[in-house]
Design a protein around this motif. Structure first.
Motif, short mmCIF file in Angstrom:
data_model
loop_
_atom_site.label_atom_id
_atom_site.label_comp_id
_atom_site.label_asym_id
_atom_site.label_seq_id
_atom_site.Cartn_x
_atom_site.Cartn_y
_atom_site.Cartn_z
N LEU A 16 -4.93 3.42 13.35
CA LEU A 16 -5.06 4.58 12.45
C LEU A 16 -5.41 4.18 11.03
N ASN A 17 -4.84 3.07 10.57
CA ASN A 17 -5.05 2.66 9.18
C ASN A 17 -6.09 1.57 9.02
N SER A 18 -6.68 1.13 10.14
CA SER A 18 -7.72 0.09 10.11
C SER A 18 -7.23 -1.17 9.40
N THR A 19 -6.01 -1.60 9.74
CA THR A 19 -5.45 -2.79 9.11
C THR A 19 -5.76 -4.06 9.89
N GLY A 20 -6.31 -3.91 11.10
CA GLY A 20 -6.65 -5.08 11.89
C GLY A 20 -5.52 -5.59 12.76
N THR A 21 -4.35 -5.00 12.67
CA THR A 21 -3.21 -5.48 13.47
C THR A 21 -3.23 -4.90 14.88
N GLY A 22 -4.01 -3.85 15.10
CA GLY A 22 -4.01 -3.19 16.40
C GLY A 22 -4.51 -4.07 17.52
N GLY A 38 0.84 -1.19 0.00
CA GLY A 38 0.00 0.00 0.00
C GLY A 38 0.87 1.23 0.00
N PRO A 39 0.26 2.42 0.16
CA PRO A 39 1.06 3.65 0.20
C PRO A 39 2.08 3.61 1.34
N TYR A 40 3.33 3.90 1.01
CA TYR A 40 4.38 3.80 2.03
C TYR A 40 4.20 4.86 3.11
N LEU A 41 3.66 6.02 2.75
CA LEU A 41 3.45 7.08 3.74
C LEU A 41 2.50 6.60 4.84
N ASP A 42 1.44 5.89 4.46
CA ASP A 42 0.51 5.36 5.45
C ASP A 42 1.20 4.37 6.38
N TYR A 43 2.15 3.64 5.83
CA TYR A 43 2.86 2.63 6.62
C TYR A 43 3.86 3.27 7.58
N ALA A 69 -12.52 7.52 18.26
CA ALA A 69 -12.15 6.54 19.29
C ALA A 69 -10.80 5.90 18.97
N ALA A 70 -10.59 5.57 17.70
CA ALA A 70 -9.32 4.96 17.31
C ALA A 70 -8.17 5.95 17.48
N TRP A 71 -8.39 7.21 17.15
CA TRP A 71 -7.35 8.23 17.33
C TRP A 71 -6.99 8.36 18.81
N LEU A 72 -8.00 8.40 19.68
CA LEU A 72 -7.73 8.53 21.11
C LEU A 72 -6.99 7.29 21.64
N SER A 73 -7.36 6.12 21.14
CA SER A 73 -6.68 4.90 21.57
C SER A 73 -5.22 4.91 21.11
N ALA A 100 2.54 14.97 7.71
CA ALA A 100 2.15 13.79 6.94
C ALA A 100 0.80 14.01 6.24
N LEU A 101 -0.13 14.65 6.91
CA LEU A 101 -1.43 14.94 6.30
C LEU A 101 -1.27 15.85 5.09
N VAL A 102 -0.36 16.81 5.20
CA VAL A 102 -0.09 17.71 4.07
C VAL A 102 0.51 16.92 2.90
N LEU A 103 1.36 15.93 3.22
CA LEU A 103 2.02 15.13 2.19
C LEU A 103 1.11 14.08 1.56
N GLY A 104 -0.08 13.89 2.17
CA GLY A 104 -1.02 12.94 1.58
C GLY A 104 -1.43 11.79 2.46
N TYR A 105 -1.04 11.81 3.72
CA TYR A 105 -1.42 10.74 4.65
C TYR A 105 -2.92 10.82 4.92
N ARG A 106 -3.61 9.71 4.73
CA ARG A 106 -5.05 9.69 4.91
C ARG A 106 -5.45 8.50 5.77
N PRO A 107 -5.37 8.64 7.11
CA PRO A 107 -5.78 7.55 7.99
C PRO A 107 -7.29 7.36 7.95
N HIS A 108 -7.73 6.15 8.26
CA HIS A 108 -9.16 5.84 8.23
C HIS A 108 -9.77 5.76 9.63
N ALA A 109 -9.05 6.23 10.61
CA ALA A 109 -9.48 6.10 12.00
C ALA A 109 -10.57 7.10 12.36
#
Length: 253
Positions: free
Chosen positions: A215-221, A52-57, A135-139, A123-132
């Motif tokens: 943050l990325n909703s990948t299920g690993t959290g 996927g996008p490396y910036l998200d990673y 609640a996920a952000w606070l966690s 990162a948001l300016v560079l194109g980072y787009r988390p899906h959180a």
């Protein structure tokens, strides 16, 4: 109990003033993670396949890297207080003895969280787009904050242990290096077997995987959250205990 809180706040304010006066150190600590993030994204990112996008990673890894950079400043500040006799003067005052150490920790936590906030904004300016969601952000923030507290206490212990500020900064290189040998910047499956075992079971990997999953909703959290929190509490206890023992021994000299 109220004097413990009051003394800690006073020591935090003192440490914060010292940091704000050292503008070059402050600027480096706040902007270096952003530069490293751009380096990995635009120089190395094209050659690294993470599915996927490396910036998200890489953004969660940069959050941990902020803590590593910040630990050097905390350790150096503590060592400076020791070598210049500031702590000796504080011992003569009717105050909570550990307040000076706690003040350094609180200042380090605030500074590191500020650096992380700036890195995420960049990162948001560079194109980072988390899906959180909220609640996920606070966690994710809670996990990062626990990790920052743990590393800050370890940095305080190293600062007390070092003979001078330069040595204190050098001792924290190991902390700054740890995120690189984890899943912060590359997947551990790409590492040789002898290194992969260390990378998968050291503290930084479950922390970064937890934050990345949230943050990325990948299920690993969910798979790593309990281990990440356990590592953070264990490191905090070890760091606090070691710093307290070293400080007590130095106080008896």
């Amino acid at each position: 109990m109220s004097h413990v809180f009051t003394d800690t706040v006073i020591m935090f304010q003192r440490c914060a003033r010292h940091t704000l006066r050292s503008r070059d150190t402050l600027i480096i600590s706040l902007l270096m993670p952003v530069l490293v993030m751009m380096l990995f994204t635009y120089v190395f990112g094209g050659a690294i396949d993470v599915g996927g996008p490396y910036l998200d990673y890489v953004v969660p890894g940069i959050m941990l890297l902020c803590t590593g950079f910040g630990s050097s400043i905390t350790a150096t500040s503590v060592s400076t207080d020791m070598t210049k006799g500031s702590i000796d003067r504080f011992r003569t005052l009717p105050m909570f003895r550990q307040a000076v150490l706690a003040g350094h920790v609180v200042e380090g936590v605030v500074r590191n969280l500020a650096a992380i906030g700036i890195a995420v904004a960049a990162a948001l300016v560079l194109g980072y787009r988390p899906h959180a969601g909220p609640a996920a952000w606070l966690s994710a923030l809670a996990v990062i904050a626990l990790f920052v507290v743990a590393i800050s206490w370890i940095a305080v212990g190293l600062g007390l242990l070092a003979k001078n500020p330069e040595a204190a900064g050098g001792l924290t290189y190991a902390i700054m290096f740890i995120p690189y040998i984890s899943s912060a910047f590359v997947q551990t499956t790409t590492m040789p077997g002898w290194l992969r075992g260390f990378a998968e079971y050291q503290p930084a990997t479950p922390v970064v995987e937890t934050v990345r999953g949230l943050l990325n909703s990948t299920g690993t959290g969910e798979d790593n959250a309990a281990l990440a929190v356990s590592w953070c509490f264990a490191l905090t206890i070890v760091g606090f205990a070691c710093a307290s023992v070293i400080f007590s021994r130095l106080s008896r000299r």
